[in-house]
Design a protein around this motif. Structure first.
Motif, PDB file in Angstrom:
ATOM      1  N   TYR A 104      15.847  23.887-112.836  1.00 15.86           N
ATOM      2  CA  TYR A 104      16.361  24.864-112.166  1.00 15.86           C
ATOM      3  C   TYR A 104      15.299  25.853-112.103  1.00 15.86           C
ATOM      4  CZ  TYR A 104      20.774  21.754-112.909  1.00 15.86           C
ATOM      5  OH  TYR A 104      21.515  21.065-112.810  1.00 15.86           O
ATOM      6  N   LYS A 105      15.643  26.457-110.728  1.00 15.70           N
ATOM      7  CA  LYS A 105      15.192  27.704-110.478  1.00 15.70           C
ATOM      8  C   LYS A 105      14.599  29.242-111.534  1.00 15.70           C
ATOM      9  CE  LYS A 105      14.241  28.902-105.928  1.00 15.70           C
ATOM     10  NZ  LYS A 105      14.192  28.991-104.880  1.00 15.70           N
ATOM     11  N   HIS A 106      16.165  29.489-111.863  1.00 16.61           N
ATOM     12  CA  HIS A 106      16.595  30.605-112.484  1.00 16.61           C
ATOM     13  C   HIS A 106      15.855  30.678-113.808  1.00 16.61           C
ATOM     14  CE1 HIS A 106      20.006  27.646-113.395  1.00 16.61           C
ATOM     15  NE2 HIS A 106      20.305  28.078-114.217  1.00 16.61           N
ATOM     16  N   GLU A 107      15.746  28.822-114.510  1.00 16.57           N
ATOM     17  CA  GLU A 107      15.113  28.156-115.290  1.00 16.57           C
ATOM     18  C   GLU A 107      13.838  28.400-115.876  1.00 16.57           C
ATOM     19  OE1 GLU A 107      18.567  24.864-117.020  1.00 16.57           O
ATOM     20  OE2 GLU A 107      16.790  24.270-116.001  1.00 16.57           O
ATOM     21  N   LYS A 108      12.773  28.269-114.814  1.00 19.80           N
ATOM     22  CA  LYS A 108      11.262  28.331-114.830  1.00 19.80           C
ATOM     23  C   LYS A 108      10.828  29.969-114.610  1.00 19.80           C
ATOM     24  CE  LYS A 108      10.654  24.110-111.588  1.00 19.80           C
ATOM     25  NZ  LYS A 108       9.636  23.739-109.975  1.00 19.80           N
ATOM     26  N   ARG A 109      11.957  30.917-113.640  1.00 19.67           N
ATOM     27  CA  ARG A 109      11.819  32.278-113.569  1.00 19.67           C
ATOM     28  C   ARG A 109      11.994  32.449-115.443  1.00 19.67           C
ATOM     29  NH1 ARG A 109      14.823  32.173-109.276  1.00 19.67           N
ATOM     30  NH2 ARG A 109      16.312  33.043-110.761  1.00 19.67           N
ATOM     31  N   PHE A 110      12.766  32.217-115.909  1.00 18.94           N
ATOM     32  CA  PHE A 110      12.697  32.851-117.514  1.00 18.94           C
ATOM     33  C   PHE A 110      12.147  31.933-118.233  1.00 18.94           C
ATOM     34  CE2 PHE A 110      15.167  31.984-121.360  1.00 18.94           C
ATOM     35  CZ  PHE A 110      14.913  33.113-121.864  1.00 18.94           C
ATOM     36  N   ALA A 111      11.251  30.373-118.016  1.00 20.56           N
ATOM     37  CA  ALA A 111      10.892  29.523-119.376  1.00 20.56           C
ATOM     38  C   ALA A 111       9.034  30.404-119.151  1.00 20.56           C
ATOM     39  CB  ALA A 111      10.832  28.389-118.419  1.00 20.56           C
ATOM     40  N   ILE A 112       9.064  30.032-117.990  1.00 19.23           N
ATOM     41  CA  ILE A 112       7.234  30.741-118.106  1.00 19.23           C
ATOM     42  C   ILE A 112       6.601  32.562-118.390  1.00 19.23           C
ATOM     43  CG2 ILE A 112       5.859  31.861-115.978  1.00 19.23           C
ATOM     44  CD1 ILE A 112       6.527  30.061-113.981  1.00 19.23           C
ATOM     45  N   PRO A 113       7.873  33.258-118.373  1.00 20.87           N
ATOM     46  CA  PRO A 113       7.721  34.337-119.846  1.00 20.87           C
ATOM     47  C   PRO A 113       7.433  33.710-121.189  1.00 20.87           C
ATOM     48  CG  PRO A 113       8.904  35.365-117.675  1.00 20.87           C
ATOM     49  CD  PRO A 113       9.089  33.229-118.083  1.00 20.87           C
ATOM     50  N   LEU A 114       8.745  33.000-121.465  1.00 21.08           N
ATOM     51  CA  LEU A 114       8.752  32.694-122.684  1.00 21.08           C
ATOM     52  C   LEU A 114       7.320  32.469-122.472  1.00 21.08           C
ATOM     53  CD1 LEU A 114      12.713  31.644-123.478  1.00 21.08           C
ATOM     54  CD2 LEU A 114      11.071  33.877-123.828  1.00 21.08           C
TER      55      LEU A 114
END
Length: 249
Positions: A104-114
């Motif tokens: 999901y889009k919110h998961e991508k926003r969280f995963a990229i910085p991680l």
């Protein structure tokens, strides 16, 4: 019509497997290209990695090769590991490109910085091992031996030793990422992790005991940063927790 349905069903799986194969081949090709570029400098790379020990050897002492093929195979192996080490960002990019379409889009926003921070922390852990840990533990080892013993370390044994420490410190520096992922997934909370702090500290020292030489200095140099990184993970976990609560409501 049923034949069309039967032929259509396997296509998504085949397409995924084909894409996975292509991305694995790209990752292997990247490692191969980096390796080819680095191989002419294999001896220089080994000289750089062995510098923390060589500069502490007594006058007249040197590193040795106890096996016939070691002068070639040891720098070769180190260069291959260095190629993988350098290509890690591209390898993770290929993994990310394969996994990202299903997120999901919110998961991508969280995963990229991680993802970016996990790579940076792994490199930071390896750099900490080389610049901070190696000089201390090698100074300790070379100073406590009997006076009539000449230190002449085998190059292959040294490489195995330092690669183990590089890996141990690189993984240990991922602790904040692991803590944040556990909190974000709802498996635990910052408060639960804080209550388990005494067990975490003991676990850090046990981990340091298992993955470092049997001396207090090297064990502490791994365990104490792990404890600090755990505290950082709990701190940043507190920052992301309200966002998850807000999104849930």
């Amino acid at each position: 019509m049923s034949d069309a349905e039967n032929t259509d069903q396997p296509l998504p799986l085949v397409a995924h497997l084909t894409e996975l194969r292509d991305r694995l081949l790209r990752a292997l090709l990247a490692v191969l290209i980096v390796f080819i570029c680095l191989f002419p400098f294999a001896n220089d790379i080994y000289a750089f990695v062995s510098e923390p020990l060589r500069q502490l050897l007594p006058e007249g002492a040197s590193m040795i090769a106890t096996e016939v093929a070691s002068p070639f195979l040891t720098p070769f192996k180190l260069t291959l590991v260095a190629a993988v080490f350098i290509a890690i960002p591209y390898i993770l990019f290929q993994i990310w490109s394969f996994v990202a379409p299903g997120m999901y889009k919110h998961e991508k926003r969280f995963a990229i910085p991680l993802l970016v921070s996990s790579v940076a922390l792994f490199y930071l852990g390896a750099a900490f091992a080389y610049y901070a840990v190696f000089p201390l533990i090698f100074a300790f080892f070379t100073s406590v031996g009997p006076e009539d013993i000449t230190i002449m370390t085998d190059i292959n044994s040294y490489l195995s030793f330092v690669l183990k420490l590089f890996f141990a410190f690189g993984i240990a520096f991922e602790i904040p990422i692991a803590a944040i992922l556990l909190i974000w997934a709802g498996i635990t909370t910052p408060e639960d992790l804080a209550r388990k702090r005494p067990y975490i500290i003991v676990g850090c020292f046990i981990f340091g005991m298992l993955l470092t030489p049997p001396d207090v200095i090297s064990q502490s140099l791994l365990a104490i940063p792990m404890w600090i990184l755990f505290e950082l993970g709990v701190f940043f976990g507190r920052l992301i927790q309200p966002k998850e609560d807000g999104s849930a409501t």
